[in-house]
Motif scaffolding. Structure first.
Motif, mmCIF file in Angstrom:
data_model
loop_
_atom_site.group_PDB
_atom_site.id
_atom_site.type_symbol
_atom_site.label_atom_id
_atom_site.label_comp_id
_atom_site.label_asym_id
_atom_site.label_seq_id
_atom_site.Cartn_x
_atom_site.Cartn_y
_atom_site.Cartn_z
ATOM 1 N N VAL A 167 78.552 12.806 18.339
ATOM 2 C CA VAL A 167 78.971 11.494 17.860
ATOM 3 C C VAL A 167 77.851 10.770 17.121
ATOM 4 C CG1 VAL A 167 79.991 9.277 18.512
ATOM 5 C CG2 VAL A 167 80.599 11.359 19.785
ATOM 6 N N ALA A 168 76.711 10.614 17.771
ATOM 7 C CA ALA A 168 75.629 9.844 17.158
ATOM 8 C C ALA A 168 75.049 10.540 15.925
ATOM 9 C CB ALA A 168 74.533 9.587 18.193
ATOM 10 N N LYS A 169 74.766 11.829 16.051
ATOM 11 C CA LYS A 169 74.150 12.562 14.937
ATOM 12 C C LYS A 169 75.163 13.287 14.053
ATOM 13 C CE LYS A 169 69.616 13.285 17.068
ATOM 14 N NZ LYS A 169 68.596 14.290 17.484
ATOM 15 N N GLN A 170 76.406 13.391 14.519
ATOM 16 C CA GLN A 170 77.464 14.050 13.738
ATOM 17 C C GLN A 170 77.105 15.500 13.388
ATOM 18 O OE1 GLN A 170 80.432 12.031 12.219
ATOM 19 N NE2 GLN A 170 79.821 10.797 13.974
ATOM 20 N N ASN A 171 76.488 16.201 14.338
ATOM 21 C CA ASN A 171 76.059 17.572 14.078
ATOM 22 C C ASN A 171 77.133 18.614 14.364
ATOM 23 O OD1 ASN A 171 73.516 16.895 13.183
ATOM 24 N ND2 ASN A 171 72.539 17.152 15.177
ATOM 25 N N GLY A 172 78.212 18.197 15.007
ATOM 26 C CA GLY A 172 79.254 19.159 15.342
ATOM 27 C C GLY A 172 78.822 20.112 16.436
ATOM 28 N N GLY A 173 79.701 21.078 16.731
ATOM 29 C CA GLY A 173 79.420 22.040 17.782
ATOM 30 C C GLY A 173 80.614 22.949 17.975
ATOM 31 N N TYR A 174 80.646 23.659 19.128
ATOM 32 C CA TYR A 174 81.788 24.536 19.370
ATOM 33 C C TYR A 174 82.520 24.097 20.638
ATOM 34 C CZ TYR A 174 79.188 27.670 22.670
ATOM 35 O OH TYR A 174 78.496 28.210 23.723
ATOM 36 N N CYS A 175 83.474 24.916 21.079
ATOM 37 C CA CYS A 175 84.463 24.452 22.055
ATOM 38 C C CYS A 175 83.871 23.907 23.348
ATOM 39 C CB CYS A 175 85.464 25.558 22.365
ATOM 40 S SG CYS A 175 84.753 26.982 23.241
ATOM 41 N N PHE A 176 82.818 24.537 23.861
ATOM 42 C CA PHE A 176 82.271 24.087 25.139
ATOM 43 C C PHE A 176 81.632 22.707 25.022
ATOM 44 C CE2 PHE A 176 82.613 28.661 25.665
ATOM 45 C CZ PHE A 176 83.227 28.736 26.903
ATOM 46 N N GLU A 177 81.275 22.323 23.827
ATOM 47 C CA GLU A 177 80.718 20.993 23.589
ATOM 48 C C GLU A 177 81.836 19.981 23.300
ATOM 49 O OE1 GLU A 177 76.517 22.048 21.530
ATOM 50 O OE2 GLU A 177 78.282 22.833 20.503
ATOM 51 N N HIS A 178 82.674 20.278 22.316
ATOM 52 C CA HIS A 178 83.763 19.356 21.956
ATOM 53 C C HIS A 178 84.683 19.073 23.144
ATOM 54 C CE1 HIS A 178 83.148 19.037 17.627
ATOM 55 N NE2 HIS A 178 82.930 20.342 17.573
ATOM 56 N N ASN A 179 85.143 20.128 23.777
ATOM 57 C CA ASN A 179 86.160 19.933 24.812
ATOM 58 C C ASN A 179 85.593 19.399 26.119
ATOM 59 O OD1 ASN A 179 88.611 20.480 23.478
ATOM 60 N ND2 ASN A 179 88.193 22.682 23.542
ATOM 61 N N LYS A 180 84.300 19.610 26.372
ATOM 62 C CA LYS A 180 83.729 18.969 27.558
ATOM 63 C C LYS A 180 83.577 17.467 27.326
ATOM 64 C CE LYS A 180 80.174 18.887 31.073
ATOM 65 N NZ LYS A 180 78.968 19.503 31.683
ATOM 66 N N LEU A 181 83.139 17.080 26.126
ATOM 67 C CA LEU A 181 83.042 15.649 25.819
ATOM 68 C C LEU A 181 84.403 14.975 25.987
ATOM 69 C CD1 LEU A 181 81.557 13.132 24.708
ATOM 70 C CD2 LEU A 181 82.155 13.945 22.402
ATOM 71 N N VAL A 182 85.431 15.577 25.422
ATOM 72 C CA VAL A 182 86.780 15.003 25.523
ATOM 73 C C VAL A 182 87.242 14.962 26.978
ATOM 74 C CG1 VAL A 182 89.207 15.393 24.922
ATOM 75 C CG2 VAL A 182 87.429 15.643 23.168
#
Length: 270
Positions: A62-77
């Protein structure tokens, strides 16, 4: 920042503050997340640390807008929705791409129970993922914009997440409803970004998906996909790759990083 502050900042970044916490909220969260935050394997390829604690995930995605993959996106959500009071359950899936093969569970998603119904919410499956959460209603095609998805069940324990391709449903991944812990997810995360045969270790993958356009890059090819046309552009130099990564995928990479990625994963073979 604490959980409440991170949740508030995340929702503000998506334009979802002061919204009723209903099914439409869940729809818009998934849709806006996959449109704004890129799905990519860049941290894997750069051998960067990839911790899954909430402050790191918020800072990276969110802060740096660097993106990532599923284990990052879906854990945040998952953490955000849990903090908001939704009933959530971790899912670990096998990505099979319509093949009958034995593969490890290298994909994380979320099951949400809302008003007595179950939904598959996945904000981290890249260009082939759904726009909105999918109701766990077996063998029922669910139209989402110009794409159609469904969930089928091949045996009592295995569900198939499918997309309609050329008139037939194609299984993207399979999952079950077992109870998985964060430790289980950590193990799958470790395999996915450290095992030499893991897909993300060997491939430059970047995508972002809006209602109108899917932007998808894999190694030396860039795909610009609309519901009417797919344009495939070969990547021929580091400058072209750098412009694509920063302009189409909302990243802010140094040219040195793009040059490295091009030389290792996108440079045409002689």
């Amino acid at each position: 920042m604490n959980h409440t502050q991170i949740t508030q900042q995340y929702l503000a970044d998506l334009g979802l503050t002061n919204c009723p916490l209903d099914l439409e909220f869940l729809n818009q969260l998934q849709r806006k997340h996959i449109a704004k935050y890129s799905f990519n394997s860049i941290s894997v390829l750069l051998n960067q640390p990839m911790p899954l604690d909430l402050p790191h995930l918020y800072n990276k995605l969110v802060a740096k807008q660097n993106g990532g993959y599923c284990f990052e996106h879906n854990k945040l959500v998952y953490i955000v929705l849990q903090h908001l009071g939704f009933k959530v359950k971790r899912l670990l899936a096998k990505v099979v791409y319509n093949r009958d093969i034995d593969v490890p569970r290298t994909h994380r998603a979320t099951l949400i129970t809302f008003e007595g119904a179950d939904y598959l919410l996945d904000a981290g499956f890249g260009p082939q993922g759904a726009f909105y959460p999918l109701k766990l209603e077996l063998d029922t095609p669910q139209q989402q914009e110009n794409e159609t998805f469904q969930i089928s069940q091949k045996n009592q324990q295995e569900y198939h997440f499918q997309v309609l391709k050329n008139g037939e449903f194609f299984t993207l991944y399979t999952f079950d409803l077992n109870n998985y812990t964060e430790s289980d997810c950590d193990l799958s995360h470790f395999y996915s970004h450290k095992h030499p045969e893991a897909a993300f270790v060997k491939n430059l993958v970047v995508s972002r998906k809006t209602l109108d356009t899917t932007y998808s890059l894999r190694n030396g090819q860039y795909h610009h996909i609309t519901h009417k046309h797919t344009e495939i552009t070969p990547i021929t130099c580091e400058k072209q790759l750098h412009q694509l990564l920063n302009q189409q995928f909302n990243l802010n990479l140094d040219i040195a990083v793009s040059t490295y990625l091009f030389s290792k994963f996108a440079k045409p073979e002689n």
